[in-house]
Design a protein around this motif. Structure first.
Motif, short mmCIF file in Angstrom:
data_model
loop_
_atom_site.label_atom_id
_atom_site.label_comp_id
_atom_site.label_asym_id
_atom_site.label_seq_id
_atom_site.Cartn_x
_atom_site.Cartn_y
_atom_site.Cartn_z
N SER A 262 0.81 -1.22 0.00
CA SER A 262 0.00 0.00 0.00
C SER A 262 0.84 1.27 0.00
O SER A 262 0.35 2.33 -0.37
CB SER A 262 -0.94 0.01 1.21
N ASP B 101 -5.59 6.57 -4.58
CA ASP B 101 -4.21 6.80 -4.20
C ASP B 101 -4.03 8.25 -3.76
O ASP B 101 -4.61 9.17 -4.36
CB ASP B 101 -3.24 6.54 -5.36
N LEU B 102 -3.20 8.47 -2.75
CA LEU B 102 -2.73 9.79 -2.38
C LEU B 102 -1.24 9.88 -2.70
O LEU B 102 -0.49 8.93 -2.44
CB LEU B 102 -2.97 10.07 -0.89
N TRP C 65 0.45 6.44 -1.54
CA TRP C 65 -0.27 5.64 -0.54
C TRP C 65 -1.58 5.17 -1.17
O TRP C 65 -2.46 5.96 -1.47
CB TRP C 65 -0.55 6.48 0.71
N THR C 66 -1.67 3.86 -1.37
CA THR C 66 -2.89 3.27 -1.93
C THR C 66 -3.85 3.00 -0.78
O THR C 66 -3.73 2.00 -0.06
CB THR C 66 -2.57 1.97 -2.69
N ILE C 67 -4.80 3.90 -0.61
CA ILE C 67 -5.73 3.81 0.51
C ILE C 67 -6.73 2.69 0.29
O ILE C 67 -7.01 1.88 1.18
CB ILE C 67 -6.46 5.15 0.70
N THR C 68 -7.29 2.66 -0.92
CA THR C 68 -8.19 1.58 -1.32
C THR C 68 -7.78 1.11 -2.70
O THR C 68 -6.86 1.65 -3.31
CB THR C 68 -9.66 2.05 -1.34
#
Length: 717
Positions: free
Chosen positions: A356, A415-416, A408-411
């Motif tokens: 993630s 992505d952020l 950052w792969t949140i879901t």
């Protein structure tokens, strides 16, 4: 400007909504013919391999197949494929400047606002020259500031020319020859040789171009001003040292001979392309070499890469400086002796991408040494020396930076992204301008600039075929120095206006990347606002007869960009782009000496334009294993405002509509093609220089090559 921004916003929002609906409707339809789909394009724009459609920034990728089908050979032909981008080769065609979103426009030894790379090595700086574009794998153009991952001078964007690396498995190659108008002959060849299968291979490419005629004819000396001879060689070697370590070596060398410039004094002087009247032979030789080594080491935490390169450039030239063949007046010549040596080193770590949190971190160092000697010899009608006006400049530049980007792969769908780069630049500058019988200008400076460029973004995967992103990125260009000053400037004033300060930019962008009809159609679009502090722009002052660069103030540019590609049937591929930018100076910085008045609301030079590109290739089977091939490209550029404050009236720069066509026959092992470039014979202005013999103003205009034809044959083995 805001009305156009509103219209573009509506267009983009409409596309966002409709693309989501239609992509969902098409996702379930897998019955399309596999061969009729567009091929996936893999890019390294984010310092790692990704599908072009998954990269959350605006990127134009020109593939090797497109390059071959359209026979792209010049730098302007590549950059014209990019929305809101153009190339300026300068007044004397000795420096190629790529401008993206209106950011660029350098002069002598002024670094451009686009980060330029070859195989990941930085080749920009105060002199940007290219070898032949033969054997390219692809070209990646990142639009908008790229301060975090690319850093140096990426105020408007970054470009990476990526050549084919050696193949460890297969032997093969090709030979290409051609003949065209202006008595132009071309020969190119490439061969790939696996020395130790799976372990070591080399790839060798070479080219030779000889053009004896042209469009600009000097009737005084009975010679063509746009003749040229180019020869070059590229070698690369790939060593698979172990299962997790590979090393690639690169060597690129090119030499070009021919006249320095081929402009005509059209407005004042009565010259035309076929009637140039100069009494001094113009001869120039440019030599360019690049040596590079890339090491990749696959580890448990990611890929560690080291990129090292050394670049050399040298120019020696002599040409007419007065623009006359009448020796009843004093006449003058100009020599140019330029040397550039540059070293580039980057270390980076790219994490594995199956978790993630993913990251790219690195360190970067760049060193560039520039030397300029430019004497002008002024003679009386008998040839006796009256005076020497000489410019000498030395610039030693160093740049250090550390950078990183975190995703950052949140879901599964969100992505952020955050990025940052810290840069420290330092330059030493020694300058001397002397003239017989006059007070000289001498300047010795040491300057440094520090900058932190930030970036942030959100990527939302609305469906498997629709990606939406919002990005904010900063860019940074260090300050520098003007070197082309005339003696009408007081030395005290010159000390103020020879240096210029740093330029920074912030780009906020909303974009969408979509795939339709089972990947038969892709449409990518972006809407952006680019803000610049201390906009660097060109000023031409008729009072002192100087062209120089200074920080004009704050600027704001709104724009819209669109790329598309479609393959409606198996043998037909169509692509195109559209770009619209509208930029203006929003706050003015006073320029010492008040040479030229810039007011609020004035257009940013080069940032008020609209451009279109449309191209396609159609292959018609005519027998087993043989096709008739047709391809065409249309490039249109329209500048709605002044290209540079104080520019000469009556000559519209970069106003063109160009059509190129190709047709021929191909088989698995060979190809025979004919072409006509610039079918409509559009004769637009590409640059202007200025002579002032005896205080007389004399603009010299250079124009794009007119309609021309040629034939080519290629054999593969």
């Amino acid at each position: 400007m805001y009305r156009s921004m509103t219209i573009s916003t509506c267009l983009l929002l409409s596309m966002l909504m409709t693309s989501t609906v239609f992509a969902q409707a098409n996702a379930a339809d897998d019955s399309s013919d596999e061969s009729a789909r567009l091929e996936e394009i893999i890019v390294t724009a984010s310092k790692r391999e990704q599908s072009l459609q998954d990269v959350p920034i605006t990127v134009t990728a020109i593939t090797g197949q497109t390059i071959q089908d359209l026979d792209l050979r010049r730098i302007d032909e590549f950059i014209d494929m990019v929305p809101n981008a153009l190339v300026n080769s300068g007044a004397f065609s000795i420096n190629d400047t790529i401008s993206i979103r209106g950011v660029g426009l350098p002069l002598d030894f002024i670094e451009q606002g686009t980060g330029v790379y070859q195989n990941g090595y930085y080749i920009g700086g105060a002199r940007t020259v290219f070898s032949d574009f033969y054997d390219l794998e692809r070209v990646e153009v990142l639009r908008g500031p790229q301060g975090a991952l690319y850093g140096r001078n990426a105020v408007g964007g970054a470009v990476n020319f990526i050549y084919n690396a050696p193949d460890l498995e297969d032997f093969g190659g090709s030979v290409q020859v051609g003949y065209g108008e202006f008595d132009r002959t071309e020969a190119r060849g490439v061969v790939n040789i696996p020395i130790s299968e799976g372990k070591f291979a080399v790839r060798l490419a070479t080219w030779y171009i000889d053009q004896n005629e042209g469009e600009y004819f000097n009737t005084t000396l009975d010679e063509w001003q746009d003749r040229q001879e180019i020869a070059g060689f590229r070698a690369s070697a790939l060593w698979q040292a172990s299962d997790n370590v590979d090393v690639t070596f690169w060597m690129d060398s090119s030499s070009e001979k021919g006249p320095e410039n081929h402009g005509a004094a059209e407005e004042i002087g009565g010259e035309a392309k076929t009637d140039i009247r100069r009494d001094t032979p113009s001869n120039a030789q440019k030599d360019f070499s690049l040596y590079g080594m890339t090491i990749n080491w696959e580890t448990s935490i990611g890929t560690v890469s080291s990129l090292s390169s050394f670049r050399e450039y040298k120019l020696d030239s002599l040409s007419d400086q007065d623009g006359f063949d009448d020796k009843t007046l004093a006449f003058q010549t100009i020599e140019r002796d330029e040397d550039v040596d540059a070293f580039f080193q980057e270390l980076r770590l790219v994490s594995t991408w199956d978790n993630s949190l993913q990251y790219v971190v690195g360190l970067n160092y760049y060193k560039e040494d520039l030397n300029l000697f430019r004497p002008v010899h002024i003679m009386d009608p008998s040839g006796a020396l009256l005076a020497i006006s000489a410019t000498e400049a030395v610039i030693n530049a160093k740049s250090w930076s550390a950078f990183g980007e975190l995703t950052w792969t949140i879901t599964e769908r969100l992505d952020l992204i955050g990025s940052v780069r810290r840069t420290s630049d330092e330059k030493d500058f020694d300058f001397a301008r002397t003239r017989t019988g006059s007070t000289g200008i001498f300047l010795d400076r040491n300057d440094d600039w520090d900058n932190t460029s930030w970036g942030a973004g959100i990527l939302f995967r609305a469906t498997d075929d629709v990606n939406l992103y919002l990005r904010a990125n900063e860019g940074f260009r260090a300050g520098g120095y003007n070197t082309g000053f005339n003696f009408d400037v007081d030395p005290a004033l010159a000390a103020e206006i020879i240096p210029y300060g740093q330029e920074t930019s912030l780009n906020i962008e909303l974009g969408v990347k979509t795939s339709w009809f089972d990947n038969k159609l892709t449409i990518n679009a972006a809407l952006f606002r680019l803000k610049q502090d201390d906009v660097l722009g060109g000023i031409f002052d008729f009072g002192s007869f100087n062209f120089f660069f200074q920080n004009l103030g704050k600027g704001e540019t709104d724009g819209f960009e669109l790329d598309f590609a479609v393959r409606p049937i198996e043998n037909l591929t169509i692509g195109g782009s559209f770009g619209y930018i509208d930029g203006e100076i929003t706050e003015v910085t006073p320029i010492p000496g008040a040479f030229v008045t810039i007011s609020e609301g004035s257009p940013i030079p080069g940032a008020t334009s609209t451009n279109w590109t449309l191209f396609g290739t159609y292959r018609i089977p005519i027998s087993a294993g043989m096709n008739f091939v047709m391809s065409a490209a249309w490039r249109r550029n329209h500048h709605r405002g002044g290209y540079s404050p104080g520019w000469v009236e009556g000559a519209e720069l970069f106003e063109y509509s160009i059509v190129d066509i190709r047709a021929g026959v191909e088989a698995e092992r060979w190809q025979l093609m004919g072409y006509i470039n610039n079918v409509t014979d559009d004769d637009y202005v590409i640059s202007q220089a200025f002579f002032s013999p005896g205080g007389q103003f004399r603009p010299i205009t250079s124009r794009h090559v007119g309609s021309n034809w040629g034939v080519q044959a290629m054999f593969r083995f």
